[in-house]
Scaffold this motif. Structure first.
Motif, short mmCIF file in Angstrom:
data_model
loop_
_atom_site.label_atom_id
_atom_site.label_comp_id
_atom_site.label_asym_id
_atom_site.label_seq_id
_atom_site.Cartn_x
_atom_site.Cartn_y
_atom_site.Cartn_z
N ARG A 146 6.68 -1.60 14.12
CA ARG A 146 6.40 -3.03 13.92
C ARG A 146 7.48 -3.92 14.53
O ARG A 146 7.17 -4.92 15.19
CB ARG A 146 6.25 -3.31 12.42
CG ARG A 146 4.98 -2.72 11.84
CD ARG A 146 4.72 -3.19 10.43
NE ARG A 146 3.47 -2.60 9.92
CZ ARG A 146 2.87 -2.97 8.81
NH1 ARG A 146 3.39 -3.95 8.07
NH2 ARG A 146 1.75 -2.39 8.43
N GLU A 307 -2.13 9.72 1.37
CA GLU A 307 -2.93 8.75 2.12
C GLU A 307 -3.18 9.24 3.54
O GLU A 307 -4.30 9.11 4.07
CB GLU A 307 -2.22 7.40 2.14
CG GLU A 307 -3.01 6.27 2.78
CD GLU A 307 -4.28 5.92 2.01
OE1 GLU A 307 -5.28 5.56 2.68
OE2 GLU A 307 -4.28 6.01 0.77
N ARG A 311 -6.96 10.45 5.28
CA ARG A 311 -7.50 9.93 6.54
C ARG A 311 -7.74 11.04 7.55
O ARG A 311 -8.72 11.00 8.31
CB ARG A 311 -6.58 8.85 7.09
CG ARG A 311 -6.47 7.67 6.12
CD ARG A 311 -5.62 6.53 6.65
NE ARG A 311 -5.44 5.51 5.62
CZ ARG A 311 -5.08 4.26 5.86
NH1 ARG A 311 -4.82 3.86 7.09
NH2 ARG A 311 -4.96 3.40 4.86
N GLU A 325 3.50 7.04 13.67
CA GLU A 325 3.52 5.74 14.34
C GLU A 325 2.69 5.72 15.61
O GLU A 325 2.46 4.64 16.19
CB GLU A 325 4.96 5.34 14.67
CG GLU A 325 5.61 6.09 15.83
CD GLU A 325 6.18 7.43 15.44
OE1 GLU A 325 6.82 8.07 16.30
OE2 GLU A 325 6.01 7.85 14.27
N ASP A 328 -3.08 4.14 15.41
CA ASP A 328 -3.43 2.94 14.65
C ASP A 328 -4.11 3.28 13.32
O ASP A 328 -4.22 2.43 12.44
CB ASP A 328 -4.36 2.05 15.48
CG ASP A 328 -3.65 1.40 16.65
OD1 ASP A 328 -2.40 1.31 16.63
OD2 ASP A 328 -4.34 0.99 17.62
N ALA A 331 -1.54 2.54 10.69
CA ALA A 331 -0.71 1.34 10.84
C ALA A 331 -0.66 0.48 9.58
O ALA A 331 0.33 -0.23 9.34
CB ALA A 331 -1.22 0.51 12.02
N ASP A 332 -1.70 0.51 8.75
CA ASP A 332 -1.75 -0.37 7.58
C ASP A 332 -1.23 0.29 6.30
O ASP A 332 -1.40 -0.26 5.21
CB ASP A 332 -3.19 -0.85 7.35
CG ASP A 332 -4.13 0.29 6.94
OD1 ASP A 332 -3.81 1.46 7.22
OD2 ASP A 332 -5.20 -0.01 6.36
N GLU A 335 0.69 -1.84 3.66
CA GLU A 335 -0.16 -2.77 2.89
C GLU A 335 -1.00 -2.01 1.85
O GLU A 335 -1.15 -2.45 0.70
CB GLU A 335 -1.07 -3.54 3.83
CG GLU A 335 -0.37 -4.62 4.65
CD GLU A 335 0.51 -4.06 5.76
OE1 GLU A 335 1.51 -4.70 6.12
OE2 GLU A 335 0.20 -2.96 6.27
N VAL A 336 -1.52 -0.86 2.24
CA VAL A 336 -2.33 -0.06 1.30
C VAL A 336 -1.48 0.41 0.13
O VAL A 336 -1.94 0.41 -1.03
CB VAL A 336 -2.94 1.14 2.05
CG1 VAL A 336 -3.59 2.12 1.08
CG2 VAL A 336 -3.97 0.66 3.07
N SER A 344 7.18 -5.43 0.77
CA SER A 344 7.65 -5.57 2.14
C SER A 344 8.11 -6.99 2.40
O SER A 344 7.68 -7.93 1.72
CB SER A 344 6.53 -5.19 3.13
OG SER A 344 5.43 -6.07 2.99
#
Length: 359
Positions: A146, A307, A311, A325, A328, A331-332, A335-336, A344
């Protein structure tokens, strides 16, 4: 892209400090399909019994490949929540030959390199593997990407990891840390005095060989990446790294006292359980920094692993070996994971650098 897998998930080291969080979190999504495993079959069985049927159990010793082959019946994904004793003991090659996906929580660069070396086998059998999973590496890698993207590139990235001394880390994690204190030298990078956000004030952190700094140089194309470690107790941090500089940990290893050190540190719990990770990128005179904080590094390592595993299990990741990294798909994750207590903040975006090496 891979298709949804549908088999069972085998969590090696599934009853450990990290593995149990991984297994329990994943079993909420896949009840009856998550198998906790390790050398101690009794511990695995007790954890499964306490789950009310959500978890299964198996005995697997990474030093005995036959036990792993037997456990792979009906398994489509393995989560490695314990580090093998040697690179040769790493099961990646065996898993890929069976077309089994892998999520690996290891933080040792030579173990990471071992898995990377099997990329061709994974692609040939349609298996996907994700490395750099956890807090450091893991969340540090995502932060590094990021801040790298914030500046449109980076000449240097500094990663800072502050751990709470009040947390009861697993024996394997304590052994890993003591081992790295014994085998790492001072190196070319210096300590860094840096602010650790709203949780902790400025701390002096010291270079430490987490695998993220080695892999990020390649995956992000950044010529200089350094990861530094500190504890929430400044005096204890100074003592540990002073002893390292003096060669005390290496001497203890040579004298056969490493087990005693591990036992001693394992009983030492003072301070808090909050951890902070921060990434600072520098590019052409500009500076960007982001940070994350939560309570219990072991728990969040497990939550990140669960997590990521969910996925991978659901498909959508190409065959081959990937770092967290690089896709994508992940990438979230910060937030999850906010729902689990991960916070953050952006420290700086495009501002002049305000960090400097400690004297």
């Amino acid at each position: 892209m891979s298709e949804p897998r549908g088999g069972r998930v085998l969590v090696l080291g599934g009853y450990g400090a990290v593995g149990r969080h991984t297994a329990r979190a994943l079993a909420e999504r896949l009840p009856g399909k998550v198998v906790v495993a390790g050398r101690d079959g009794g511990r695995a069985a007790r954890l499964a019994a306490d789950s009310g049927g959500a978890l299964l159990a198996a005995r697997v010793d990474l030093g005995d490949p036959a036990s792993l082959r037997r456990a792979l019946e009906g398994v489509s994904l393995v989560i490695l929540a314990v580090e093998p004793r040697t690179p040769e003991e790493h099961p990646a090659g065996l898993l890929f030959d069976h077309g089994v996906d892998l999520v690996d929580v290891t933080a040792t660069h030579r173990m990471v390199a071992e898995v990377e070396g099997h990329d061709g086998r994974a692609r040939a059998r349609g298996a996907a593997a994700v490395l750099s999973v956890g807090v450091a590496p893991g969340l540090t890698n995502l932060l590094a990407r990021r801040v790298h993207d914030d500046l449109g590139g980076a000449d240097r990235i500094d990663l800072s990891v502050l751990l709470g001394t009040g947390e009861a880390h697993g024996r394997d994690a304590v052994r890993w840390t003591v081992g790295r204190l014994a085998d790492v030298g001072a190196g070319p990078d210096r300590p860094l005095r840096i602010g650790m956000g709203p949780v902790r004030g400025p701390r002096t952190l010291h270079p430490f060989p987490f695998s993220d700094q080695y892999t990020l140089r390649r995956t992000l194309g950044v010529p200089r990446v350094t990861t530094r470690l500190g504890l929430d107790s400044g005096p204890l941090t100074g003592l540990l790294f002073g002893l390292r500089r003096a060669g005390a940990f290496a001497a203890a290893r040579s004298a056969g006292l490493e087990d005693a050190l591990v036992a001693g540190f394992g009983r030492f719990h003072t301070g808090g359980e909050e951890f902070v990770v921060r990434a600072d990128a520098h590019h052409r005179g500009r500076h960007a920094a982001r940070a994350l904080t939560a309570s219990s590094q072991s728990r969040f390592t497990g939550l990140v692993a669960a997590e990521v595993a969910a996925r991978v299990y659901g498909g959508g990741l190409p065959a081959g070996v990937h770092h967290i990294e690089e896709s994508d798909v992940f990438a979230d994750l910060p937030e999850v994971l906010a729902k689990g207590g991960l916070r953050s903040w952006t420290v700086a975006a495009g501002a002049p650098a305000r960090t400097a090496p400690a004297g």
